[in-house]
Design a protein around this motif. Structure first.
Motif, PDB file in Angstrom:
ATOM      1  N   VAL A 257      -9.316  -3.580  41.252  1.00 48.58           N
ATOM      2  CA  VAL A 257      -7.947  -3.168  41.560  1.00 48.58           C
ATOM      3  C   VAL A 257      -7.770  -1.706  41.167  1.00 48.58           C
ATOM      4  O   VAL A 257      -7.814  -1.349  39.985  1.00 48.58           O
ATOM      5  N   GLU A 258      -7.579  -0.869  42.182  1.00 45.68           N
ATOM      6  CA  GLU A 258      -7.410   0.573  41.953  1.00 45.68           C
ATOM      7  C   GLU A 258      -6.100   0.833  41.197  1.00 45.68           C
ATOM      8  O   GLU A 258      -5.065   0.270  41.542  1.00 45.68           O
ATOM      9  N   GLN A 259      -6.158   1.702  40.189  1.00 48.54           N
ATOM     10  CA  GLN A 259      -4.974   2.044  39.403  1.00 48.54           C
ATOM     11  C   GLN A 259      -4.603   3.508  39.644  1.00 48.54           C
ATOM     12  O   GLN A 259      -5.431   4.292  40.103  1.00 48.54           O
ATOM     13  N   THR A 260      -3.367   3.862  39.310  1.00 51.85           N
ATOM     14  CA  THR A 260      -2.889   5.211  39.629  1.00 51.85           C
ATOM     15  C   THR A 260      -3.661   6.329  38.921  1.00 51.85           C
ATOM     16  O   THR A 260      -3.976   7.333  39.529  1.00 51.85           O
ATOM     17  N   ASP A 261      -3.952   6.139  37.631  1.00 54.92           N
ATOM     18  CA  ASP A 261      -4.527   7.237  36.849  1.00 54.92           C
ATOM     19  C   ASP A 261      -6.054   7.230  36.872  1.00 54.92           C
ATOM     20  O   ASP A 261      -6.702   7.224  35.832  1.00 54.92           O
ATOM     21  N   LYS A 262      -6.609   7.214  38.046  1.00 53.17           N
ATOM     22  CA  LYS A 262      -8.051   7.343  38.264  1.00 53.17           C
ATOM     23  C   LYS A 262      -8.860   6.370  37.420  1.00 53.17           C
ATOM     24  O   LYS A 262      -9.815   6.758  36.728  1.00 53.17           O
ATOM     25  N   HIS A 263      -8.459   5.140  37.434  1.00 51.57           N
ATOM     26  CA  HIS A 263      -9.322   4.128  36.865  1.00 51.57           C
ATOM     27  C   HIS A 263      -9.168   2.829  37.648  1.00 51.57           C
ATOM     28  O   HIS A 263      -8.255   2.706  38.469  1.00 51.57           O
ATOM     29  N   VAL A 264     -10.101   1.924  37.409  1.00 52.18           N
ATOM     30  CA  VAL A 264     -10.131   0.688  38.174  1.00 52.18           C
ATOM     31  C   VAL A 264     -10.068  -0.488  37.207  1.00 52.18           C
ATOM     32  O   VAL A 264     -10.782  -0.520  36.203  1.00 52.18           O
ATOM     33  N   LYS A 265      -9.169  -1.409  37.503  1.00 53.14           N
ATOM     34  CA  LYS A 265      -9.072  -2.635  36.700  1.00 53.14           C
ATOM     35  C   LYS A 265     -10.022  -3.644  37.340  1.00 53.14           C
ATOM     36  O   LYS A 265      -9.908  -3.952  38.533  1.00 53.14           O
ATOM     37  N   VAL A 266     -10.970  -4.139  36.539  1.00 51.75           N
ATOM     38  CA  VAL A 266     -11.970  -5.070  37.066  1.00 51.75           C
ATOM     39  C   VAL A 266     -11.822  -6.420  36.366  1.00 51.75           C
ATOM     40  O   VAL A 266     -11.691  -6.480  35.138  1.00 51.75           O
ATOM     41  N   SER A 267     -11.813  -7.501  37.139  1.00 49.45           N
ATOM     42  CA  SER A 267     -11.782  -8.858  36.562  1.00 49.45           C
ATOM     43  C   SER A 267     -13.000  -9.627  37.033  1.00 49.45           C
ATOM     44  O   SER A 267     -13.371  -9.554  38.207  1.00 49.45           O
ATOM     45  N   TRP A 268     -13.614 -10.357  36.095  1.00 46.68           N
ATOM     46  CA  TRP A 268     -14.757 -11.208  36.408  1.00 46.68           C
ATOM     47  C   TRP A 268     -14.398 -12.666  36.167  1.00 46.68           C
ATOM     48  O   TRP A 268     -13.646 -12.975  35.238  1.00 46.68           O
ATOM     49  N   ARG A 269     -14.945 -13.554  36.970  1.00 49.73           N
ATOM     50  CA  ARG A 269     -14.867 -14.991  36.694  1.00 49.73           C
ATOM     51  C   ARG A 269     -16.262 -15.579  36.839  1.00 49.73           C
ATOM     52  O   ARG A 269     -16.950 -15.312  37.834  1.00 49.73           O
ATOM     53  N   ALA A 270     -16.672 -16.395  35.868  1.00 50.74           N
ATOM     54  CA  ALA A 270     -17.946 -17.111  35.966  1.00 50.74           C
ATOM     55  C   ALA A 270     -17.700 -18.381  36.763  1.00 50.74           C
ATOM     56  O   ALA A 270     -16.739 -19.107  36.509  1.00 50.74           O
ATOM     57  N   MET A 271     -18.552 -18.631  37.745  1.00 51.06           N
ATOM     58  CA  MET A 271     -18.378 -19.832  38.568  1.00 51.06           C
ATOM     59  C   MET A 271     -19.463 -20.843  38.285  1.00 51.06           C
ATOM     60  O   MET A 271     -19.552 -21.880  38.946  1.00 51.06           O
ATOM     61  N   ASP A 272     -20.294 -20.548  37.304  1.00 55.15           N
ATOM     62  CA  ASP A 272     -21.381 -21.425  36.888  1.00 55.15           C
ATOM     63  C   ASP A 272     -21.271 -21.531  35.372  1.00 55.15           C
ATOM     64  O   ASP A 272     -21.074 -20.520  34.712  1.00 55.15           O
ATOM     65  N   THR A 273     -21.404 -22.738  34.829  1.00 58.45           N
ATOM     66  CA  THR A 273     -21.390 -22.815  33.368  1.00 58.45           C
ATOM     67  C   THR A 273     -22.677 -22.164  32.864  1.00 58.45           C
ATOM     68  O   THR A 273     -23.706 -22.204  33.532  1.00 58.45           O
ATOM     69  N   GLY A 274     -22.605 -21.549  31.718  1.00 61.42           N
ATOM     70  CA  GLY A 274     -23.774 -20.865  31.191  1.00 61.42           C
ATOM     71  C   GLY A 274     -23.767 -19.373  31.483  1.00 61.42           C
ATOM     72  O   GLY A 274     -24.534 -18.626  30.899  1.00 61.42           O
ATOM     73  N   ILE A 275     -22.880 -18.930  32.361  1.00 61.91           N
ATOM     74  CA  ILE A 275     -22.751 -17.493  32.609  1.00 61.91           C
ATOM     75  C   ILE A 275     -21.592 -16.966  31.750  1.00 61.91           C
ATOM     76  O   ILE A 275     -20.503 -17.517  31.759  1.00 61.91           O
ATOM     77  N   ASN A 276     -21.896 -15.904  30.979  1.00 61.56           N
ATOM     78  CA  ASN A 276     -20.890 -15.334  30.085  1.00 61.56           C
ATOM     79  C   ASN A 276     -20.462 -13.963  30.606  1.00 61.56           C
ATOM     80  O   ASN A 276     -21.092 -12.952  30.318  1.00 61.56           O
ATOM     81  N   VAL A 277     -19.369 -13.924  31.364  1.00 59.22           N
ATOM     82  CA  VAL A 277     -18.940 -12.656  31.950  1.00 59.22           C
ATOM     83  C   VAL A 277     -18.318 -11.709  30.912  1.00 59.22           C
ATOM     84  O   VAL A 277     -18.188 -10.514  31.172  1.00 59.22           O
ATOM     85  N   ALA A 278     -17.964 -12.234  29.734  1.00 63.40           N
ATOM     86  CA  ALA A 278     -17.441 -11.366  28.667  1.00 63.40           C
ATOM     87  C   ALA A 278     -18.493 -10.325  28.274  1.00 63.40           C
ATOM     88  O   ALA A 278     -18.168  -9.213  27.877  1.00 63.40           O
TER      89      ALA A 278
END
Ligand SMILES: [Mn+2]
Length: 318
Positions: A257-278
């Motif tokens: 998600v593009e933000q005004t002050d030249k940065h991007v907000k990124v969100s991750w979701r794991a769709m498999d157990t065992g994947i740690n997107v943190a």
């Protein structure tokens, strides 16, 4: 006397006269529900309370009693400062940049930096609102119907209606306990997760039209002009990530998600157990949970996207 964390928080709240409470920027249902639930409970205990959110309360949650009290600026004196659902103090946003670290930090993110003088961080809880459901009575604070509505909204939001992989019998018991206060659970559920505005649905449409998938990753991008043409007033993804992460045949869902002050907000979701997107969010100085994480990354949209897609694949071995 050597007090445990509940004893220390109880004592701190008893001494308090003017309490400032906040949560993170782009607040979700747990941030707002925890803020309002705690705010109203402390108010009912006879304290002056300021509830402040850098981005205010989105229209999705304005039906909650107490939402009308939430302001976007710190106004006047306070002697006790509390953050809820905030893993990193910087995520409180601009109004808090000059303030000293909070007295009490209440959160359930495993990446919480324990920046408070007192830190109640319980990573096994499904929501910060779930922590408050358990602890408010231990601090001598009453859970009334409006408090319960706010807290239940937090639990429903963070578990996506009890369907995230971390949903426990305990979470269902907490929800049942909150329902006992006369809360209209189906209505709160509809408001938090199902009902949508016309503009946010159009905004989803632009994001869905740009959907891509490669190597087990499914992603899309939302730009400032997408928001403008859809007439969407927020600066977030309008929860489109929850749709992205329901797409079969992938291991990770990502939204940019593009933000005004030249940065991007990124969100991750794991769709498999065992994947740690943190883990990958942390690499980009963000944070979150194993199944859901986010980061604010400086840079131009296409560069950030290329770098995130590359690192996600590399760090998560997918
Ligand atoms: Mn939360």
């Amino acid at each position: 006397m050597n007090l445990d964390i509940d004893g220390e928080i109880k004592q701190r709240l008893e001494q308090a006269k003017n309490v400032l409470i906040t949560s993170h920027v782009r607040p979700d249902g747990d941030a707002i529900g925890s803020l309002i639930g705690l705010g109203l409970a402390v108010q009912q205990a006879g304290k002056n309370v300021q509830m402040v959110l850098a981005d205010g309360v989105s229209s999705t949650f304005r039906h909650l009693e107490g939402a009308e009290q939430v302001s976007t600026k710190v106004d006047g004196k306070f002697d006790t400062f509390i953050t809820v659902d905030c893993a990193d103090f910087k995520r409180t946003g601009k109004p808090f940049e000059q303030l000293a670290r909070p007295d009490i930090n209440i959160d359930h993110h495993i990446t919480n930096e324990k920046f408070g003088k007192l830190n109640l961080v319980e990573g096994q809880e499904v929501a910060t609102a779930a922590i408050l459901t358990n602890h408010l009575p231990r601090w001598g604070m009453a859970i009334t119907q409006p408090v319960a509505s706010a807290l239940l909204t937090g639990i429903i939001s963070d578990t996506l209606g009890f369907r995230t992989s971390n949903t426990t019998p305990e979470a269902l018991r907490q929800a049942a306990q909150l329902m006992e206060y006369g809360v209209d659970m189906p209505e709160l559920y509809m408001r938090a997760l199902v009902r949508r505005s016309f503009s946010s649905t159009r905004y989803w449409g632009t994001g869905l039209a740009k959907l891509e998938q490669k190597n087990g990753i499914v992603w899309t991008t939302l730009t400032l002009s997408d928001r403008k043409s859809a007439g969407y007033g927020g600066n977030d993804d309008a929860d489109l990530i929850n749709v992205i992460s329901s797409i079969d045949g992938n291991k990770v869902g990502i939204i940019f998600v593009e933000q005004t002050d030249k940065h991007v907000k990124v969100s991750w979701r794991a769709m498999d157990t065992g994947i740690n997107v943190a883990k990958v969010a942390k690499h980009f100085k963000g944070g979150g949970h194993a199944a859901a994480a986010g980061a604010d990354i400086p840079g131009e949209l296409s560069e950030v996207r290329a770098s995130v897609l590359h690192s996600t694949r590399e760090l998560l071995n997918i």
